[in-house]
Design a protein around this motif. Structure first.
Motif, PDB file in Angstrom:
ATOM      1  N   UNK A  97       0.813  -1.218   0.000  1.00  0.00           N
ATOM      2  CA  UNK A  97       0.000   0.000   0.000  1.00  0.00           C
ATOM      3  C   UNK A  97       0.847   1.269   0.000  1.00  0.00           C
ATOM      4  N   UNK A  98       2.171   1.107   0.181  1.00  0.00           N
ATOM      5  CA  UNK A  98       3.079   2.247   0.185  1.00  0.00           C
ATOM      6  C   UNK A  98       4.468   1.762  -0.222  1.00  0.00           C
ATOM      7  N   UNK A  99       5.424   2.650  -0.252  1.00  0.00           N
ATOM      8  CA  UNK A  99       6.761   2.300  -0.730  1.00  0.00           C
ATOM      9  C   UNK A  99       7.427   1.243   0.141  1.00  0.00           C
ATOM     10  N   UNK A 100       7.291   1.351   1.432  1.00  0.00           N
ATOM     11  CA  UNK A 100       7.904   0.350   2.322  1.00  0.00           C
ATOM     12  C   UNK A 100       7.275  -1.014   2.139  1.00  0.00           C
ATOM     13  N   UNK A 129      14.060   6.654  -3.279  1.00  0.00           N
ATOM     14  CA  UNK A 129      13.443   6.140  -2.053  1.00  0.00           C
ATOM     15  C   UNK A 129      13.023   4.683  -2.226  1.00  0.00           C
ATOM     16  N   UNK A 130      12.465   4.359  -3.394  1.00  0.00           N
ATOM     17  CA  UNK A 130      12.054   2.969  -3.637  1.00  0.00           C
ATOM     18  C   UNK A 130      13.263   2.037  -3.606  1.00  0.00           C
ATOM     19  N   UNK A 131      14.359   2.454  -4.226  1.00  0.00           N
ATOM     20  CA  UNK A 131      15.581   1.631  -4.242  1.00  0.00           C
ATOM     21  C   UNK A 131      16.177   1.511  -2.837  1.00  0.00           C
ATOM     22  N   UNK A 132      16.141   2.593  -2.083  1.00  0.00           N
ATOM     23  CA  UNK A 132      16.659   2.558  -0.716  1.00  0.00           C
ATOM     24  C   UNK A 132      15.857   1.582   0.133  1.00  0.00           C
ATOM     25  N   UNK A 133      14.543   1.703   0.102  1.00  0.00           N
ATOM     26  CA  UNK A 133      13.696   0.814   0.896  1.00  0.00           C
ATOM     27  C   UNK A 133      13.871  -0.642   0.463  1.00  0.00           C
ATOM     28  N   UNK A 134      13.982  -0.868  -0.850  1.00  0.00           N
ATOM     29  CA  UNK A 134      14.181  -2.221  -1.349  1.00  0.00           C
ATOM     30  C   UNK A 134      15.521  -2.778  -0.888  1.00  0.00           C
TER      31      UNK A 134
END
Length: 179
Positions: A97-100, A129-134
């Motif tokens: 539901x969100x990036x995390x 941010x998506x790459x960082x969280x991934x």
């Protein structure tokens, strides 16, 4: 003394924002990967992921963050995807539901599929941010090719995304980030 520290921090913040806004990530080349992860949201993302499959850059695709009411046939019709491609190679992820939670859903899929490399597809303004969280959820041996979809984000969108990016890094630094 306080003013100098505050001024220095303000300068670092302003320079960071300028770099963040002006140096948006770019599309990847035709590098081959084991799979593609598309983070749903802005336009062009699903199309880019399907292109990676059709061009043979990857063999499997996860569309992360799909609305629970969307059926595979509907997605295929909306994006002109042949059903044979839907059936063999595309997984719809309904948990995020969100990036995390996109990162968590994607990491689970990568492990289940035993992939060693993926192409991450999201908008240029969202890629960092998506790459960082991934990176915080994937196994360290998985290679990630960043494939940013070009867009024309408003300054307000970049401002918000920059602060979410900073908060994510601060949470990691303070050991508050949980997948």
């Amino acid at each position: 003394m306080f003013r100098r520290i505050f001024s220095f921090l303000l300068l670092v913040w302003a320079l960071g924002f300028a770099a963040f806004a002006m140096l948006l990530p770019q599309p990847a080349d035709d590098t081959r990967t084991d799979g593609v992860v598309v983070v749903t949201g802005a336009g062009g993302r699903i199309e880019r992921g399907v292109e990676a499959l059709q061009q043979g850059w990857s063999k499997k695709l996860l569309v992360s963050g799909v609305d629970s009411e969307v059926k595979p046939e509907e997605l295929a019709a909306e994006y002109d995807i042949p059903m044979r491609l839907m059936d063999c190679c595309i997984t719809l992820g309904y948990e995020a539901v969100d990036t995390r939670s996109n990162a968590a859903e994607s990491a689970t899929w990568v492990r289940q599929q035993k992939l060693k490399s993926i192409r991450l597809v999201t908008s240029d303004w969202h890629m960092r941010r998506a790459a960082h969280d991934l990176s915080l959820t994937l196994d360290s041996n998985v290679e990630v090719v960043r494939d940013a979809v070009p867009s024309e984000p408003k300054l307000s969108m970049l401002f918000l995304e920059y602060h979410k990016f900073l908060i994510g890094h601060a949470a990691q630094w303070l050991n508050l980030w949980r997948s």
